[in-house]
Design an enzyme around this catalytic site. Structure first.
Site, PDB file in Angstrom:
ATOM      1  CD  GLU A  31      -3.289  -0.272   2.061  1.00  0.00           C
ATOM      2  OE1 GLU A  31      -3.160   0.773   2.741  1.00  0.00           O
ATOM      3  OE2 GLU A  31      -4.269  -1.014   2.163  1.00  0.00           O
ATOM      4  CG  HIS A  87      -5.215   4.510   1.581  1.00  0.00           C
ATOM      5  ND1 HIS A  87      -6.338   5.241   1.941  1.00  0.00           N
ATOM      6  CD2 HIS A  87      -5.592   3.207   1.581  1.00  0.00           C
ATOM      7  CE1 HIS A  87      -7.347   4.400   2.150  1.00  0.00           C
ATOM      8  NE2 HIS A  87      -6.914   3.161   1.936  1.00  0.00           N
ATOM      9  CG  HIS A  89      -7.713  -0.157  -1.118  1.00  0.00           C
ATOM     10  ND1 HIS A  89      -9.075  -0.163  -0.937  1.00  0.00           N
ATOM     11  CD2 HIS A  89      -7.196   0.338   0.028  1.00  0.00           C
ATOM     12  CE1 HIS A  89      -9.369   0.306   0.260  1.00  0.00           C
ATOM     13  NE2 HIS A  89      -8.242   0.624   0.866  1.00  0.00           N
ATOM     14  CG  ASP A 100      -9.264   2.319   4.199  1.00  0.00           C
ATOM     15  OD1 ASP A 100      -8.086   2.232   4.616  1.00  0.00           O
ATOM     16  OD2 ASP A 100      -9.649   1.813   3.130  1.00  0.00           O
TER      17      ASP A 100
END
Length: 182
Positions: A31, A87, A89, A100
């Site tokens: 990630e 961010h 995935h 999250d």
């Protein structure tokens, strides 16, 4: 004092989104995580008021693996321009996980980038995890290289002036009467 400001988020600069997508590709299969910063729309001659996301801030010491990214909270700057998070995935799922949602309380927009990190492989969410619209704006951002465009001579100090100031300070009994800028 609130860390995040209250003006409407109008969109994200195309260059900032491209940066985050590229960083996600480079970090894959782990990630990627960053924080979003914005500037007033008036800085870009937009005919609306609000904030444009212009930067992705990468926090030193961020640890990531295939299922999560962790940031040391002590390393997150107290930044008035902060507007949210971004961010990736690596599994390509473009919706927030429970983990999250636990972090979405800070900020007003949170972006998830999904594998294979193409121009349409992302979604924006509000602090409750509900999808929200976020325009990609073609605005001219300052060239980051201009910030670092200086030579060694730009860094050279006039040591005579430094010594003179030190002498003046000693003459005042070591007092500094005004700081760096007078």
């Amino acid at each position: 004092m609130r860390l995040f400001r209250s003006s409407e988020i109008l969109g994200i600069a195309a260059d900032a989104l491209d940066f985050a997508l590229e960083a996600s590709r480079e970090t894959h299969p782990n990630e990627y995580m960053g924080f979003l910063r914005g500037e007033p729309a008036r800085n870009f001659d937009l005919d609306r008021s609000g904030t444009v996301i212009t930067e992705v801030l990468i926090v030193p010491g961020t640890r990531s693996d295939e299922t999560s990214a962790t940031v040391d909270n002590n390393m997150i700057p107290n930044d008035r321009r902060a507007v949210g998070s971004i961010h990736s995935h690596p599994n390509g799922v473009l919706r927030p996980s429970d983990a999250d949602l636990d972090t979405f309380g800070q900020g007003r927009v949170h972006i998830i980038l999904g594998h294979p990190y193409g121009p349409d492989d992302w979604r924006a969410f509000d602090q409750n995890g509900d999808p929200r619209d976020l325009d990609v704006l073609d605005v001219d951002l300052p060239d980051p290289e201009e910030f670092f465009d200086f030579t060694e001579s730009d860094l050279d100090l006039d040591y005579g002036a430094v010594e003179a100031e030190s002498t003046r300070r000693e003459d005042r009994g070591g007092r500094d009467d005004g700081g760096f800028f007078r």
